[in-house]
Design a protein around this motif. Sequence first.
Motif, PDB file in Angstrom:
ATOM      1  N   LEU A 110       0.838  -1.202   0.000  1.00  0.00           N
ATOM      2  CA  LEU A 110       0.000   0.000   0.000  1.00  0.00           C
ATOM      3  C   LEU A 110       0.871   1.249   0.000  1.00  0.00           C
ATOM      4  O   LEU A 110       2.022   1.211   0.448  1.00  0.00           O
ATOM      5  N   THR A 116       8.903   2.060  -2.084  1.00  0.00           N
ATOM      6  CA  THR A 116       9.960   2.625  -2.920  1.00  0.00           C
ATOM      7  C   THR A 116      11.297   2.671  -2.168  1.00  0.00           C
ATOM      8  O   THR A 116      12.341   2.323  -2.717  1.00  0.00           O
ATOM      9  N   ARG A 142       1.775   7.707  -8.143  1.00  0.00           N
ATOM     10  CA  ARG A 142       2.121   8.585  -7.016  1.00  0.00           C
ATOM     11  C   ARG A 142       3.072   9.669  -7.508  1.00  0.00           C
ATOM     12  O   ARG A 142       4.123   9.360  -8.074  1.00  0.00           O
ATOM     13  N   GLN A 148      11.811   9.763  -6.840  1.00  0.00           N
ATOM     14  CA  GLN A 148      12.305   9.219  -5.564  1.00  0.00           C
ATOM     15  C   GLN A 148      13.138   7.953  -5.804  1.00  0.00           C
ATOM     16  O   GLN A 148      14.215   7.779  -5.214  1.00  0.00           O
ATOM     17  N   THR A 249       8.277  -2.901   7.467  1.00  0.00           N
ATOM     18  CA  THR A 249       8.970  -1.616   7.611  1.00  0.00           C
ATOM     19  C   THR A 249       8.577  -0.930   8.913  1.00  0.00           C
ATOM     20  O   THR A 249       7.600  -1.322   9.564  1.00  0.00           O
ATOM     21  N   LYS A 250       9.350   0.088   9.245  1.00  0.00           N
ATOM     22  CA  LYS A 250       9.084   0.972  10.393  1.00  0.00           C
ATOM     23  C   LYS A 250       9.047   0.205  11.715  1.00  0.00           C
ATOM     24  O   LYS A 250       8.335   0.590  12.645  1.00  0.00           O
ATOM     25  N   MET A 276      14.347  -0.618   9.556  1.00  0.00           N
ATOM     26  CA  MET A 276      14.637  -0.074  10.879  1.00  0.00           C
ATOM     27  C   MET A 276      14.897   1.421  10.861  1.00  0.00           C
ATOM     28  O   MET A 276      15.465   1.966  11.806  1.00  0.00           O
ATOM     29  N   GLY A 277      14.503   2.094   9.782  1.00  0.00           N
ATOM     30  CA  GLY A 277      14.706   3.541   9.733  1.00  0.00           C
ATOM     31  C   GLY A 277      14.593   4.046   8.313  1.00  0.00           C
ATOM     32  O   GLY A 277      14.386   3.271   7.376  1.00  0.00           O
TER      33      GLY A 277
HETATM   34  P1  GDP Z   1       5.705   3.898  -0.681  1.00  0.00           P
HETATM   35  O1  GDP Z   1       4.552   4.817  -0.913  1.00  0.00           O
HETATM   36  O2  GDP Z   1       5.249   2.578  -0.167  1.00  0.00           O
HETATM   37  O3  GDP Z   1       6.628   3.771  -1.830  1.00  0.00           O
HETATM   38  O4  GDP Z   1       6.506   4.524   0.572  1.00  0.00           O
HETATM   39  P2  GDP Z   1       7.902   5.276   0.641  1.00  0.00           P
HETATM   40  O5  GDP Z   1       9.024   4.396   0.277  1.00  0.00           O
HETATM   41  O6  GDP Z   1       7.796   6.593  -0.045  1.00  0.00           O
HETATM   42  O7  GDP Z   1       7.978   5.505   2.233  1.00  0.00           O
HETATM   43  C1  GDP Z   1       7.010   6.244   2.950  1.00  0.00           C
HETATM   44  C2  GDP Z   1       7.682   6.904   4.155  1.00  0.00           C
HETATM   45  O8  GDP Z   1       8.092   5.904   5.081  1.00  0.00           O
HETATM   46  C3  GDP Z   1       8.953   7.658   3.791  1.00  0.00           C
HETATM   47  O9  GDP Z   1       8.989   8.849   4.547  1.00  0.00           O
HETATM   48  C4  GDP Z   1      10.077   6.716   4.203  1.00  0.00           C
HETATM   49  O10 GDP Z   1      11.263   7.382   4.534  1.00  0.00           O
HETATM   50  C5  GDP Z   1       9.459   6.061   5.403  1.00  0.00           C
HETATM   51  N1  GDP Z   1      10.035   4.732   5.704  1.00  0.00           N
HETATM   52  C6  GDP Z   1      10.169   3.675   4.872  1.00  0.00           C
HETATM   53  N2  GDP Z   1      10.699   2.626   5.515  1.00  0.00           N
HETATM   54  C7  GDP Z   1      10.906   3.015   6.807  1.00  0.00           C
HETATM   55  C8  GDP Z   1      11.431   2.356   7.998  1.00  0.00           C
HETATM   56  O11 GDP Z   1      11.801   1.181   8.006  1.00  0.00           O
HETATM   57  N3  GDP Z   1      11.474   3.114   9.129  1.00  0.00           N
HETATM   58  C9  GDP Z   1      11.040   4.414   9.170  1.00  0.00           C
HETATM   59  N4  GDP Z   1      11.114   5.054  10.324  1.00  0.00           N
HETATM   60  N5  GDP Z   1      10.548   5.043   8.078  1.00  0.00           N
HETATM   61  C10 GDP Z   1      10.478   4.363   6.923  1.00  0.00           C
END
Ligand code: GDP
Length: 297
Positions: A110, A116, A142, A148, A249-250, A276-277
């Motif tokens: 989602l 990405t 998007r 990105q 993630t996160k 992890m970030g």
């Molecule tokens: P997409 O829409 O699924 O492609 O999502 P993105 O890759 O653009 O990520 C969405 C947001 O989540 C961005 O601000 C990323 O930096 C953040 N993000 C992605 N993975 C992680 C993670 O493992 N930890 C944290 N804290 N932020 C993350």
Amino acid sequence: MAFDSLSEKLQNVFKNLRSKGRLTEDDVKAALKEVKMALLEADVNFKVVKQFVKDVQERAIGQDVMNGLNPGQMVIKIVNEEMVRLMGSETTEIALRPGKELTIIMMAGLQGAGKTTTTAKIAGKLKAKGKKVLLAACDVYRPAAIEQLQINGEKQGVEVFSMGDKNTPVNIAKAAVEHATKNDFNVLIIDTAGRLHVDEDMMAELIQIKENVAVSQTILVVDAMTGQDAVNVAKTFDEKIGIDGVVLTKLDGDTRGGAALSIRAVTGKPILYAGMGEKLSDLEQFYPDRMASRILG
Ligand code: GDP
């Protein structure tokens, strides 16, 4: 740090257990009731919790444990072992095709889950293993997703294949495969478009890519902070398109741990990596035993 609140609760239960010399069956049952509450509060799937507590209880009330020298420690050990098992026991790697064959990985998830970012993170891991990696920018909806991916690809030193946002994802994917084959890439990772919610158009698009491109691995990216929603999303994606593994993630911001503890049991699919970030280096291989140790403190 991840899982703080769950860890704290479990540590309190364990402290009580350790302080008792002998354990009665009622002591074990009372402790496991608290473990159950802690897991439910951590947003672990209800069925998973029920089965988990049942499994631990069956083992813990066995003769060896109750008659052992230190029954409290034994119960804690069993909880640890069952937790590792819940998360799949072994570490699972992304399956790469043998020799010079092109491995095609399709990323799904989602919007906002981190797809990405994770695509670029995985590219870095595979590059470090000596693989020549190509990223395909198929998220044409998007705003800024393509840019990105290009920026992150550049940071990782991997090429990004893009045809802008005027082509269909399936056409971009097909052209990317051609480009990858012609130029001796080992791995192609396709970044697809997400939506805010599970959506028929998104699923249809992913199925179309799978029907036209020889995808070897479909990897789903889910946000650990959404707890059971992440688990439900994983279940739905698996039913609709079939997934081979999950990236959670996160996890750095997840104080509960419900998704990490439920996804494998609910979907049967392994967690491959933990995000992890936000930095591109913040991706860890998922080790069920280390994760259990982290949770149990
Ligand atoms: P997409 O829409 O699924 O492609 O999502 P993105 O890759 O653009 O990520 C969405 C947001 O989540 C961005 O601000 C990323 O930096 C953040 N993000 C992605 N993975 C992680 C993670 O493992 N930890 C944290 N804290 N932020 C993350």
